[in-house]
Design a protein around this motif. Structure first.
Motif, mmCIF file in Angstrom:
data_model
loop_
_atom_site.group_PDB
_atom_site.id
_atom_site.type_symbol
_atom_site.label_atom_id
_atom_site.label_comp_id
_atom_site.label_asym_id
_atom_site.label_seq_id
_atom_site.Cartn_x
_atom_site.Cartn_y
_atom_site.Cartn_z
ATOM 1 N N TYR A 124 0.849 -1.196 0.000
ATOM 2 C CA TYR A 124 0.000 0.000 0.000
ATOM 3 C C TYR A 124 0.885 1.247 0.000
ATOM 4 O O TYR A 124 0.603 2.225 -0.700
ATOM 5 C CB TYR A 124 -0.921 0.020 1.222
ATOM 6 N N SER A 138 -4.371 12.567 -5.446
ATOM 7 C CA SER A 138 -5.572 12.080 -4.762
ATOM 8 C C SER A 138 -5.481 10.574 -4.516
ATOM 9 O O SER A 138 -5.843 10.083 -3.432
ATOM 10 C CB SER A 138 -6.823 12.395 -5.587
ATOM 11 N N LYS A 139 -4.987 9.828 -5.507
ATOM 12 C CA LYS A 139 -4.836 8.374 -5.347
ATOM 13 C C LYS A 139 -3.711 8.063 -4.359
ATOM 14 O O LYS A 139 -3.806 7.096 -3.579
ATOM 15 C CB LYS A 139 -4.541 7.726 -6.712
ATOM 16 N N TYR A 142 -5.111 8.381 -0.985
ATOM 17 C CA TYR A 142 -5.947 7.211 -0.705
ATOM 18 C C TYR A 142 -5.105 6.071 -0.128
ATOM 19 O O TYR A 142 -5.470 5.470 0.887
ATOM 20 C CB TYR A 142 -6.645 6.777 -1.993
ATOM 21 N N TYR A 143 -3.954 5.790 -0.761
ATOM 22 C CA TYR A 143 -3.122 4.682 -0.300
ATOM 23 C C TYR A 143 -2.358 5.023 0.985
ATOM 24 O O TYR A 143 -2.215 4.167 1.875
ATOM 25 C CB TYR A 143 -2.151 4.241 -1.397
ATOM 26 N N LYS A 145 -3.431 6.880 3.301
ATOM 27 C CA LYS A 145 -4.410 6.819 4.389
ATOM 28 C C LYS A 145 -4.741 5.374 4.761
ATOM 29 O O LYS A 145 -5.066 5.087 5.919
ATOM 30 C CB LYS A 145 -5.675 7.590 4.006
#
Length: 223
Positions: A124, A138-139, A142-143, A145
């Motif tokens: 991750y 943004s992606k 996501y990872y 987080k």
């Protein structure tokens, strides 16, 4: 003719002896920096005992030290042909591709690592790094987080998370993670510098100078 049980014990003893010899050879070749021969022996050990992460790491270090990245890729693919659910091997292959700036291939490897083991936090983190590198912030957030939610966050991952928020101009969330860093690691000067930049954007020069001085004090004490 000796009984089968005696033959089995003899064969087992022979296998143990061979493993011990290979272990010693592997360590000795590393000690004298003969990485080519260390790789030859290390591969034998790993294919017999694929779950030995200590030897796996040492073998990959031999590939790196001998600057044989393409050979490392070949070895990892051979290993994965026989151990297709090794999240660890997928992760390592993904990192080699990342070093070669083959981000698509690297992403695929880390996706397979997570399919093999959903709890494999390292991949991750690597996926977050890939998306940050290709400026898909943004992606990347996501990872990063996901890593944070799994309680595996480090100063490094929190700092990268704050930087991604900064890139999309969400400065308040960036500050939130910078504050988390200094709570856990008050000597991380990069966080203090970034906080100083935050207050500069707000035209709060007093707080900016205060945080910058904290960073400078840490740097001067370290050097």
């Amino acid at each position: 003719r000796p009984p089968r049980s005696t033959l089995d014990r003899s064969s087992a003893a022979s296998d143990v002896y061979k493993r011990q010899v290979n272990d010693l050879l592997f360590k000795n070749y590393i000690n004298i920096e003969d990485y080519i021969n260390a790789i030859k022996v290390g591969k034998k050990i790993i294919f017999i005992n694929p779950d030995n992460k200590l030897f796996f790491d040492k073998l990959l270090s031999c590939y790196k030290l001998s600057k044989k990245k393409n050979e490392a890729i070949k070895f990892l693919n051979e290993f994965l042909d026989k151990n297709p659910y090794s999240a660890y091997a997928w992760n390592e292959l993904g990192k080699v591709y990342f070093e070669q700036k083959k981000f698509k291939e690297s992403k695929t490897c880390h996706d397979f690592a997570i399919i093999s083991d959903e709890s494999f936090t390292q991949s991750y983190l690597e996926l977050a790094k890939i998306h940050e590198k290709i400026e898909d912030f943004s992606k990347a957030i996501y990872y990063y987080k996901i890593v944070d939610n799994k309680n595996k966050s480090s100063t490094y991952s929190l700092y990268r998370l704050s930087r991604c928020y900064e890139k999309i101009e969400d400065y308040d969330n960036a500050l939130k993670y910078l504050n988390l860093i200094i709570e856990n690691d008050p000597l991380y000067e990069k966080a203090w510098i970034s906080i100083a930049k935050y207050y500069l954007r707000k035209n709060d020069h007093d707080k900016a100078i205060e945080n910058l001085n904290k960073a400078l004090n840490i740097i001067s004490n370290n050097y």
